[in-house]
Design an enzyme around this catalytic site. Structure first.
Site, short mmCIF file in Angstrom:
data_model
loop_
_atom_site.label_atom_id
_atom_site.label_comp_id
_atom_site.label_asym_id
_atom_site.label_seq_id
_atom_site.Cartn_x
_atom_site.Cartn_y
_atom_site.Cartn_z
N SER A 1 0.82 -1.22 0.00
CA SER A 1 0.00 0.00 0.00
C SER A 1 0.85 1.26 0.00
O SER A 1 1.69 1.45 0.88
CB SER A 1 -0.87 0.06 1.26
OG SER A 1 -1.87 -0.90 1.20
N HIS B 1 -3.19 0.95 -4.79
CA HIS B 1 -2.61 -0.16 -5.55
C HIS B 1 -2.93 0.05 -7.03
O HIS B 1 -4.10 -0.04 -7.43
CB HIS B 1 -3.19 -1.49 -5.09
CG HIS B 1 -2.71 -1.94 -3.74
ND1 HIS B 1 -1.76 -2.91 -3.56
CD2 HIS B 1 -3.05 -1.51 -2.50
CE1 HIS B 1 -1.55 -3.09 -2.27
NE2 HIS B 1 -2.32 -2.24 -1.60
N HIS C 1 -5.51 -9.25 -1.88
CA HIS C 1 -5.68 -9.57 -0.45
C HIS C 1 -6.89 -10.46 -0.26
O HIS C 1 -7.85 -10.40 -1.04
CB HIS C 1 -5.92 -8.29 0.36
CG HIS C 1 -4.91 -7.21 0.13
ND1 HIS C 1 -4.97 -6.35 -0.94
CD2 HIS C 1 -3.82 -6.84 0.86
CE1 HIS C 1 -3.95 -5.49 -0.89
NE2 HIS C 1 -3.24 -5.78 0.19
N TYR D 1 -9.16 -9.99 1.90
CA TYR D 1 -10.36 -9.20 2.18
C TYR D 1 -11.03 -8.66 0.93
O TYR D 1 -12.17 -8.18 0.98
CB TYR D 1 -10.04 -8.06 3.16
CG TYR D 1 -9.05 -7.03 2.67
CD1 TYR D 1 -9.41 -6.08 1.72
CD2 TYR D 1 -7.75 -7.00 3.15
CE1 TYR D 1 -8.51 -5.14 1.26
CE2 TYR D 1 -6.84 -6.06 2.72
CZ TYR D 1 -7.22 -5.13 1.77
OH TYR D 1 -6.32 -4.22 1.31
N GLU D 2 -10.36 -8.72 -0.22
CA GLU D 2 -11.01 -8.30 -1.47
C GLU D 2 -12.00 -9.37 -1.95
O GLU D 2 -12.74 -9.13 -2.90
CB GLU D 2 -9.96 -8.04 -2.54
CG GLU D 2 -9.11 -6.81 -2.25
CD GLU D 2 -7.97 -6.65 -3.24
OE1 GLU D 2 -8.17 -6.03 -4.28
OE2 GLU D 2 -6.86 -7.17 -2.95
N ALA E 1 2.54 -2.51 4.22
CA ALA E 1 2.28 -1.55 5.29
C ALA E 1 1.77 -2.35 6.48
O ALA E 1 1.02 -3.31 6.29
CB ALA E 1 1.23 -0.55 4.84
N MET F 1 -2.26 -7.35 6.61
CA MET F 1 -3.28 -8.17 5.94
C MET F 1 -2.75 -8.80 4.64
O MET F 1 -3.54 -9.05 3.73
CB MET F 1 -4.51 -7.30 5.63
CG MET F 1 -5.09 -6.59 6.84
SD MET F 1 -6.41 -5.46 6.37
CE MET F 1 -6.66 -4.54 7.91
N SER F 2 -1.46 -9.01 4.57
CA SER F 2 -0.92 -9.50 3.30
C SER F 2 0.36 -10.32 3.51
O SER F 2 0.64 -10.79 4.60
CB SER F 2 -0.60 -8.31 2.38
OG SER F 2 0.49 -7.57 2.89
N ASN G 1 1.47 2.87 11.21
CA ASN G 1 0.67 3.33 12.36
C ASN G 1 1.00 2.43 13.54
O ASN G 1 1.46 1.30 13.36
CB ASN G 1 -0.83 3.25 12.04
CG ASN G 1 -1.25 1.85 11.61
OD1 ASN G 1 -0.91 1.38 10.51
ND2 ASN G 1 -1.97 1.17 12.47
N HIS H 1 -7.06 3.84 6.98
CA HIS H 1 -6.28 3.59 5.75
C HIS H 1 -5.58 4.85 5.27
O HIS H 1 -4.49 4.77 4.68
CB HIS H 1 -7.22 3.03 4.67
CG HIS H 1 -6.49 2.48 3.47
ND1 HIS H 1 -5.51 1.51 3.55
CD2 HIS H 1 -6.61 2.75 2.14
CE1 HIS H 1 -5.05 1.24 2.35
NE2 HIS H 1 -5.71 1.97 1.46
N1 HPA Z 1 -3.49 -3.47 11.02
C1 HPA Z 1 -3.61 -4.28 9.96
N2 HPA Z 1 -3.11 -3.98 8.78
C2 HPA Z 1 -2.46 -2.82 8.64
C3 HPA Z 1 -2.30 -1.94 9.70
C4 HPA Z 1 -2.86 -2.27 10.95
O1 HPA Z 1 -2.76 -1.53 11.95
N3 HPA Z 1 -1.59 -0.88 9.22
C5 HPA Z 1 -1.33 -1.13 7.92
N4 HPA Z 1 -1.85 -2.31 7.57
#
Ligand code: HPA
Length: 293
Positions: free
Chosen positions: A37, A68, A90, A92-93, A120, A223-224, A247, A261
């Site tokens: 990302s 993306h 991913h 989740y898609e 990320a 998530m990847s 983050n 996001h």
């Molecule tokens: N959690 C899950 N996936 C992420 C995060 C997070 O805090 N930051 C970037 N991708």
């Protein structure tokens, strides 16, 4: 049985996609790069580019996530033939796990030896700061605990063995190379290493889930990546992966912070240059010691 088994691609499907791509470029990539990302800028560093949109590639899924771009870019990075995924897929898609990881098998059939992935991630390690770059030394595959693994279903020996080892998934030499190159670039203060925990998403984690992962030994959550790593290792490619800590995972019930996001993309933009520099300098060094490819 697992529903995704019916969506599995055969060796012949993968070969057809790889041959389709090889007919569209003279580049014969040895290194495959996956941009997470907000980190797709790496593809712009490739010289003599041939870019192909995912929607035009037979069997390929399409990127549905903001940040993306959805292109496969072939070209030379520091004189090395590379292929770069500008955007990944991913769970989740809503894609079956075999679809998410299809590009790794295509990489293999294109001739790729080494895969470098970026993502990320949220920081769980309390010593991590936003903007840190974590060299992945291991992973925890949470979806795998419930049978969501890209290698479920019949095994084709032409790709790899039924029960592949994962204790050596993240190449030790490449991790050391990243530390050496990172030091030389002056990145020592924000270059870390650690364990990445993958969840399915798309909801971010609860506070209790963050503490659970932290106690299990995870330093970052995302998530990847792990599904791609499993498939890449299964077919014998070397793997290197970096997480950008975009983050801090929320771990305090009194906190006003909320994962989102936009913050992920913004941190990605701020650190993208250094991530690109680190990867390209590593590729450059691999060129000088070609045993490292
Ligand atoms: N959690 C899950 N996936 C992420 C995060 C997070 O805090 N930051 C970037 N991708």
């Amino acid at each position: 049985m697992f529903p995704q088994v019916t969506n599995s691609y055969t060796y012949e499907d993968c070969k057809a996609t790889a041959d389709w791509l090889l007919a569209r470029t003279d580049v014969r990539p040895l290194i495959g790069i996956v941009c997470g990302s907000g980190l797709g800028g790496l593809a712009a560093m490739l010289k003599d580019q041939v870019a192909i949109h995912y929607k035009d590639i037979p069997n390929f899924p399409q990127s549905t996530v903001q940040g993306h771009a959805g292109r496969l870019v072939f070209g030379q990075l520091k004189g090395q033939p590379c292929v770069c995924m500008q955007g990944r897929f991913h769970l989740y898609e809503g894609y079956a796990i075999h679809k998410i990881t299809l590009p790794m098998r295509i990489f293999k059939l294109l001739g790729v030896h080494t895969v470098m992935l970026t993502n990320a991630a949220g920081g769980l390690n309390q010593d991590f700061k936003v903007g840190d770059i974590m060299i992945m030394k291991d992973h925890i595959n949470m979806p795998g605990f419930s049978g969501i693994n890209p290698l479920t279903g019949p095994n084709d020996q032409r790709f790899g063995m039924r029960f592949p080892c994962m204790s050596d998934a993240y190449d030790r030499e490449l991790r050391q190379l990243a530390v050496d190159v990172g030091q030389e670039l002056g990145f020592g203060d924000f270059l870390k290493d650690g364990v990445y925990c993958a969840l399915g998403g798309p909801s971010f984690e609860t506070i209790a889930e963050c503490w659970m992962m932290h106690k299990l030994g995870a330093d970052a959550v995302g998530m990847s990546t792990v599904h791609e790593v499993i498939v890449a290792r299964h077919c014998g490619m070397r793997v290197f992966a970096l997480s950008l800590i975009t983050n801090q995972a929320v771990m305090d019930y009194d906190s006003e912070e909320k994962a989102n996001h936009e913050e992920v993309l913004q941190t990605g933009r701020q650190r993208a240059k250094q991530m690109e520099q680190l990867i390209s300098s590593m590729v450059n060094r691999m060129d000088n010691n070609n045993n490292k490819i």
